[in-house]
Design a protein around this motif. Structure first.
Motif, PDB file in Angstrom:
ATOM      1  N   ALA A 368     -81.601 -13.930 -65.321  1.00  0.00           N
ATOM      2  CA  ALA A 368     -80.499 -14.156 -66.280  1.00  0.00           C
ATOM      3  C   ALA A 368     -79.689 -15.390 -65.888  1.00  0.00           C
ATOM      4  CB  ALA A 368     -79.604 -12.921 -66.330  1.00  0.00           C
ATOM      5  N   CYS A 369     -79.674 -15.714 -64.594  1.00  0.00           N
ATOM      6  CA  CYS A 369     -78.942 -16.899 -64.107  1.00  0.00           C
ATOM      7  C   CYS A 369     -79.812 -18.149 -64.100  1.00  0.00           C
ATOM      8  CB  CYS A 369     -78.397 -16.632 -62.705  1.00  0.00           C
ATOM      9  SG  CYS A 369     -77.059 -15.417 -62.709  1.00  0.00           S
ATOM     10  N   GLY A 370     -81.044 -18.052 -64.623  1.00  0.00           N
ATOM     11  CA  GLY A 370     -81.880 -19.239 -64.770  1.00  0.00           C
ATOM     12  C   GLY A 370     -82.863 -19.493 -63.648  1.00  0.00           C
ATOM     13  N   VAL A 371     -83.067 -18.492 -62.772  1.00  0.00           N
ATOM     14  CA  VAL A 371     -83.993 -18.671 -61.635  1.00  0.00           C
ATOM     15  C   VAL A 371     -85.341 -18.050 -62.005  1.00  0.00           C
ATOM     16  CG1 VAL A 371     -84.345 -18.208 -59.170  1.00  0.00           C
ATOM     17  CG2 VAL A 371     -82.013 -18.450 -60.075  1.00  0.00           C
ATOM     18  N   THR A 372     -86.435 -18.701 -61.611  1.00  0.00           N
ATOM     19  CA  THR A 372     -87.772 -18.170 -61.885  1.00  0.00           C
ATOM     20  C   THR A 372     -88.193 -17.236 -60.748  1.00  0.00           C
ATOM     21  OG1 THR A 372     -88.300 -20.183 -63.055  1.00  0.00           O
ATOM     22  CG2 THR A 372     -90.165 -18.807 -62.419  1.00  0.00           C
ATOM     23  N   ILE A 373     -88.655 -16.045 -61.163  1.00  0.00           N
ATOM     24  CA  ILE A 373     -88.968 -14.956 -60.232  1.00  0.00           C
ATOM     25  C   ILE A 373     -90.373 -14.463 -60.505  1.00  0.00           C
ATOM     26  CG2 ILE A 373     -88.364 -12.497 -59.819  1.00  0.00           C
ATOM     27  CD1 ILE A 373     -86.293 -14.499 -58.851  1.00  0.00           C
ATOM     28  N   GLU A 374     -91.067 -14.016 -59.455  1.00  0.00           N
ATOM     29  CA  GLU A 374     -92.290 -13.233 -59.664  1.00  0.00           C
ATOM     30  C   GLU A 374     -92.115 -11.954 -58.860  1.00  0.00           C
ATOM     31  OE1 GLU A 374     -96.083 -15.492 -59.054  1.00  0.00           O
ATOM     32  OE2 GLU A 374     -94.637 -17.098 -58.727  1.00  0.00           O
ATOM     33  N   GLU A 375     -92.657 -10.870 -59.354  1.00  0.00           N
ATOM     34  CA  GLU A 375     -92.539  -9.624 -58.594  1.00  0.00           C
ATOM     35  C   GLU A 375     -93.763  -8.747 -58.832  1.00  0.00           C
ATOM     36  OE1 GLU A 375     -90.196  -6.276 -60.178  1.00  0.00           O
ATOM     37  OE2 GLU A 375     -89.423  -7.684 -61.672  1.00  0.00           O
ATOM     38  N   ASP A 376     -94.084  -7.919 -57.838  1.00  0.00           N
ATOM     39  CA  ASP A 376     -94.947  -6.774 -58.096  1.00  0.00           C
ATOM     40  C   ASP A 376     -94.356  -5.619 -57.307  1.00  0.00           C
ATOM     41  OD1 ASP A 376     -95.946  -6.764 -55.474  1.00  0.00           O
ATOM     42  OD2 ASP A 376     -97.680  -7.983 -55.998  1.00  0.00           O
ATOM     43  N   GLU A 377     -95.066  -4.493 -57.276  1.00  0.00           N
ATOM     44  CA  GLU A 377     -94.519  -3.284 -56.668  1.00  0.00           C
ATOM     45  C   GLU A 377     -93.931  -3.546 -55.268  1.00  0.00           C
ATOM     46  OE1 GLU A 377     -93.870  -0.554 -57.974  1.00  0.00           O
ATOM     47  OE2 GLU A 377     -93.396   0.599 -56.157  1.00  0.00           O
ATOM     48  N   ASP A 378     -94.575  -4.425 -54.497  1.00  0.00           N
ATOM     49  CA  ASP A 378     -94.258  -4.583 -53.076  1.00  0.00           C
ATOM     50  C   ASP A 378     -93.771  -5.993 -52.737  1.00  0.00           C
ATOM     51  OD1 ASP A 378     -94.246  -3.491 -50.520  1.00  0.00           O
ATOM     52  OD2 ASP A 378     -96.280  -4.150 -50.059  1.00  0.00           O
ATOM     53  N   THR A 379     -93.497  -6.819 -53.753  1.00  0.00           N
ATOM     54  CA  THR A 379     -93.277  -8.253 -53.508  1.00  0.00           C
ATOM     55  C   THR A 379     -92.164  -8.803 -54.398  1.00  0.00           C
ATOM     56  OG1 THR A 379     -95.673  -8.431 -53.182  1.00  0.00           O
ATOM     57  CG2 THR A 379     -94.469 -10.504 -53.424  1.00  0.00           C
ATOM     58  N   LEU A 380     -91.384  -9.717 -53.833  1.00  0.00           N
ATOM     59  CA  LEU A 380     -90.436 -10.510 -54.631  1.00  0.00           C
ATOM     60  C   LEU A 380     -90.622 -11.970 -54.242  1.00  0.00           C
ATOM     61  CD1 LEU A 380     -87.974 -10.651 -56.585  1.00  0.00           C
ATOM     62  CD2 LEU A 380     -86.497 -10.325 -54.590  1.00  0.00           C
ATOM     63  N   ILE A 381     -90.830 -12.818 -55.250  1.00  0.00           N
ATOM     64  CA  ILE A 381     -91.015 -14.253 -54.996  1.00  0.00           C
ATOM     65  C   ILE A 381     -89.927 -15.000 -55.775  1.00  0.00           C
ATOM     66  CG2 ILE A 381     -92.571 -16.237 -55.301  1.00  0.00           C
ATOM     67  CD1 ILE A 381     -94.913 -14.218 -55.099  1.00  0.00           C
ATOM     68  N   VAL A 382     -89.205 -15.867 -55.067  1.00  0.00           N
ATOM     69  CA  VAL A 382     -88.121 -16.628 -55.699  1.00  0.00           C
ATOM     70  C   VAL A 382     -88.482 -18.106 -55.653  1.00  0.00           C
ATOM     71  CG1 VAL A 382     -85.672 -17.248 -55.575  1.00  0.00           C
ATOM     72  CG2 VAL A 382     -86.396 -14.919 -54.979  1.00  0.00           C
ATOM     73  N   HIS A 383     -88.472 -18.758 -56.809  1.00  0.00           N
ATOM     74  CA  HIS A 383     -88.724 -20.200 -56.861  1.00  0.00           C
ATOM     75  C   HIS A 383     -87.382 -20.916 -56.736  1.00  0.00           C
ATOM     76  CE1 HIS A 383     -92.993 -19.803 -57.684  1.00  0.00           C
ATOM     77  NE2 HIS A 383     -92.660 -18.737 -58.391  1.00  0.00           N
ATOM     78  N   GLY A 384     -87.174 -21.516 -55.577  1.00  0.00           N
ATOM     79  CA  GLY A 384     -85.899 -22.153 -55.279  1.00  0.00           C
ATOM     80  C   GLY A 384     -85.645 -23.348 -56.201  1.00  0.00           C
ATOM     81  N   MET A 385     -84.347 -23.575 -56.518  1.00  0.00           N
ATOM     82  CA  MET A 385     -83.988 -24.668 -57.428  1.00  0.00           C
ATOM     83  C   MET A 385     -83.295 -25.799 -56.687  1.00  0.00           C
ATOM     84  SD  MET A 385     -82.734 -22.385 -60.654  1.00  0.00           S
ATOM     85  CE  MET A 385     -83.216 -23.596 -61.873  1.00  0.00           C
ATOM     86  N   GLY A 386     -83.034 -25.593 -55.372  1.00  0.00           N
ATOM     87  CA  GLY A 386     -82.328 -26.608 -54.598  1.00  0.00           C
ATOM     88  C   GLY A 386     -80.840 -26.300 -54.548  1.00  0.00           C
ATOM     89  N   PRO A 387     -80.125 -26.968 -53.619  1.00  0.00           N
ATOM     90  CA  PRO A 387     -78.712 -26.645 -53.387  1.00  0.00           C
ATOM     91  C   PRO A 387     -77.852 -26.844 -54.631  1.00  0.00           C
ATOM     92  CG  PRO A 387     -79.428 -28.550 -52.052  1.00  0.00           C
ATOM     93  CD  PRO A 387     -80.644 -27.989 -52.707  1.00  0.00           C
ATOM     94  N   GLY A 388     -77.101 -25.821 -54.993  1.00  0.00           N
ATOM     95  CA  GLY A 388     -76.146 -25.912 -56.104  1.00  0.00           C
ATOM     96  C   GLY A 388     -76.769 -26.039 -57.475  1.00  0.00           C
ATOM     97  N   ALA A 389     -78.080 -25.827 -57.603  1.00  0.00           N
ATOM     98  CA  ALA A 389     -78.761 -26.109 -58.881  1.00  0.00           C
ATOM     99  C   ALA A 389     -78.963 -24.877 -59.763  1.00  0.00           C
ATOM    100  CB  ALA A 389     -80.108 -26.772 -58.606  1.00  0.00           C
ATOM    101  N   VAL A 390     -78.564 -23.682 -59.289  1.00  0.00           N
ATOM    102  CA  VAL A 390     -78.757 -22.481 -60.122  1.00  0.00           C
ATOM    103  C   VAL A 390     -77.785 -22.553 -61.313  1.00  0.00           C
ATOM    104  CG1 VAL A 390     -78.530 -19.965 -60.175  1.00  0.00           C
ATOM    105  CG2 VAL A 390     -79.535 -21.094 -58.168  1.00  0.00           C
ATOM    106  N   PRO A 391     -78.282 -22.401 -62.550  1.00  0.00           N
ATOM    107  CA  PRO A 391     -77.389 -22.521 -63.710  1.00  0.00           C
ATOM    108  C   PRO A 391     -76.289 -21.457 -63.746  1.00  0.00           C
ATOM    109  CG  PRO A 391     -79.698 -22.722 -64.383  1.00  0.00           C
ATOM    110  CD  PRO A 391     -79.703 -22.312 -62.940  1.00  0.00           C
ATOM    111  N   GLY A 392     -76.589 -20.180 -63.414  1.00  0.00           N
ATOM    112  CA  GLY A 392     -75.568 -19.124 -63.499  1.00  0.00           C
ATOM    113  C   GLY A 392     -75.231 -18.805 -64.947  1.00  0.00           C
ATOM    114  N   GLY A 393     -73.961 -18.400 -65.170  1.00  0.00           N
ATOM    115  CA  GLY A 393     -73.518 -18.156 -66.539  1.00  0.00           C
ATOM    116  C   GLY A 393     -73.987 -16.832 -67.110  1.00  0.00           C
ATOM    117  N   ALA A 394     -74.192 -15.820 -66.265  1.00  0.00           N
ATOM    118  CA  ALA A 394     -74.660 -14.523 -66.762  1.00  0.00           C
ATOM    119  C   ALA A 394     -73.810 -13.395 -66.189  1.00  0.00           C
ATOM    120  CB  ALA A 394     -76.125 -14.311 -66.364  1.00  0.00           C
ATOM    121  N   VAL A 395     -73.915 -12.235 -66.863  1.00  0.00           N
ATOM    122  CA  VAL A 395     -73.333 -11.008 -66.309  1.00  0.00           C
ATOM    123  C   VAL A 395     -74.500 -10.198 -65.741  1.00  0.00           C
ATOM    124  CG1 VAL A 395     -71.991  -8.918 -66.766  1.00  0.00           C
ATOM    125  CG2 VAL A 395     -71.540 -11.005 -68.091  1.00  0.00           C
ATOM    126  N   CYS A 396     -74.456  -9.900 -64.458  1.00  0.00           N
ATOM    127  CA  CYS A 396     -75.573  -9.182 -63.804  1.00  0.00           C
ATOM    128  C   CYS A 396     -75.176  -7.726 -63.603  1.00  0.00           C
ATOM    129  CB  CYS A 396     -75.881  -9.820 -62.448  1.00  0.00           C
ATOM    130  SG  CYS A 396     -76.247 -11.583 -62.569  1.00  0.00           S
TER     131      CYS A 396
END
Ligand code: S3P
Length: 450
Positions: A368-396
């Motif tokens: 919701a904050c603009g970050v690309t994620i992959e997941e499965d039952e046992d895994t979380l993968i976060v594609h980093g956007m670099g320092p200060g680059a996450v858009p944000g702007g969501a209610v989590c």
């Protein structure tokens, strides 16, 4: 105790440099254990630095319900007049453990080998969590448990009148299960043996020894084998609770991602069963100096000097490290979103049965904050956007989970647009001074509608 009456929406905004000293409150795991072992010792245990979060206050109330005298003398200063191993009295009412899995699982263990009946419940989060992982081994001692479908709370445990010792291999890495078995073993005659394939936090073992129990731990081909001699007389102790490394993770990670920050976090545990996050952050390129290494309250600690770290890179977190940082993956995924490259977290399916399904909660909020994620039952993968680059702007959504709420608020401090959580009230379960502490460092975190 069974949940908060009102949700408390909160919002974090991009902040200027975080500066100053973060004085973290007492460790939650150690605080629970100090109260429970104090209640099982004969005489008066004195505790300093106790975490006065809702989870631990729930354990204090439960120990009173089982017959111990628990008194608060001042901030963090408590005493417990214990009733001795096997001395618990039957509680007159249902034990409400609120949001706290540690309270319910450890206390079920502590009463399971005494002839009495106790009924446990909790808030909507705790009532979804599996209790069979604890009641299965407790049945080996002769205890019986009757709960809702799937081994859920409310649940009644009938303690064994004539307990036998148990030998149990813990099927999932869980310090709560290990501790429940050891606490049950206290009032069983002979030797109780717990085997864990991967070591988990060892506070119960350290503290049981401190209170005078005979306990050995050895590494064998089977795993980590812990042997406890039953029916010890536990001697009351002076317990100085060290600070909580899991709470320290929030200001530390905030300082790493907020431009220009430099903070000092004194007395952070370096216990190898708890410090996996810090090892991981250093591997990512975090600028953390570990100063003044020493021992406090029986735990190795250091003062952490933490600086804004724009060069952090995504890494593959070794799955065998999971137990030593299990509560820190949510906030690590926030750091990962602000790093360059991909962070892969495998072997983390235990996150699905915490206060919330933490893989799902983080994945949905980060997306919701603009970050690309992959997941499965046992895994979380976060594609980093670099320092200060996450858009944000969501209610989590925080899903009644303190660590999810705090993680998204940390994210908002470095995101382009504000990040809100629908409910920050659960933060009081583990880190009641979070807002004031973060504000003192210069973080912009506010309650909405106030
Ligand atoms: C805890 C053990 C961990 C951890 C929890 C506290 C403890 O749970 O997540 O916050 O104090 O023993 P598990 O035993 O379910 O891994």
């Amino acid at each position: 105790m069974a949940g908060h009456d009102f949700a408390q929406p909160m919002t974090a905004r991009k902040s200027g440099p975080l500066k100053g000293v973060a004085e973290i409150p007492g460790d939650k795991s150690i605080s629970h254990r100090a109260l429970i072992l104090g209640a099982l010792a004969v005489g008066e245990t004195r505790v300093t630095g106790l975490l006065e979060g809702e989870d631990v206050l729930g354990t204090a109330a439960a120990m009173r319900a089982f017959g111990a005298e628990v008194t608060r003398h001042g901030p963090g200063a408590w005493s417990v007049h214990g009733v001795g191993v096997g001395g618990f009295g039957e509680p007159a009412d249902v034990i409400d453990c609120g949001n706290s899995g540690t309270s319910v699982r450890l206390i079920m263990g502590a009463m399971a080998t005494t002839a009495m009946t106790a009924t446990f419940t909790g808030d909507a989060s705790l009532r979804k969590r599996p209790m069979g992982r604890v009641t299965d081994p407790l049945s080996l001692f002769g205890a019986q448990a009757y709960g809702r479908a799937g081994g859920r709370l409310p649940m009644t445990v009938i303690g064994a009148a004539d307990p036998v010792p148990a030998r149990y291999t813990v099927p999932v890495p869980s310090a709560q299960v290990k501790s429940a078995v050891l606490l049950a073993g206290l009032n069983a005659p002979g030797e109780t043996v717990v085997i864990e394939r991967e070591p988990t936090r060892d506070h119960s073992e350290r503290m049981l020894r401190g209170f005078g129990a005979t306990l050995s731990a050895e590494k064998t081909a089977e795993g980590h084998v812990i042997t406890l001699q039953g029916r010890p007389e536990l001697r009351p102790q002076e317990v100085a609770v060290p600070r909580d490394p899991s709470s320290a993770a929030f200001p530390v990670c905030a300082a790493l991602i907020v431009e220009g920050s430099e903070i000092l976090v004194p007395g952070v545990s370096q216990n190898s069963t708890r410090n996996g996050l810090y090892t991981t952050l250093v591997e990512m390129g975090a600028l953390i100096d570990f100063e003044n290494a020493r021992e406090e309250g029986g735990e190795p600690v250091a003062d952490l000097r933490v600086r804004f770290s724009p060069e952090m890179k995504g890494i593959e977190v070794p799955p065998e490290r999971a137990a030593s940082m299990i509560d820190e993956y949510p906030v690590l995924s926030v750091v990962a979103a602000n790093a360059t490259g991909t962070t892969v977290m495998r072997g983390v399916k235990e996150l699905r049965v915490k206060e919330s399904d933490r893989i799902d909660a983080m994945a949905r909020g980060l997306e919701a904050c603009g970050v690309t994620i992959e997941e499965d039952e046992d895994t979380l993968i976060v594609h980093g956007m670099g320092p200060g680059a996450v858009p944000g702007g969501a209610v989590c959504a925080s899903h009644l989970d303190h660590r999810i709420a705090m993680s998204f608020l940390v994210l908002g401090l470095a995101a382009k647009k504000p990040v809100s959580v629908d409910d920050g009230a659960p933060i009081a379960t583990s880190f009641p001074v979070f807002e004031g502490l973060m504000a003192g460092l210069g973080a912009s975190i506010a309650r909405d509608n106030q």
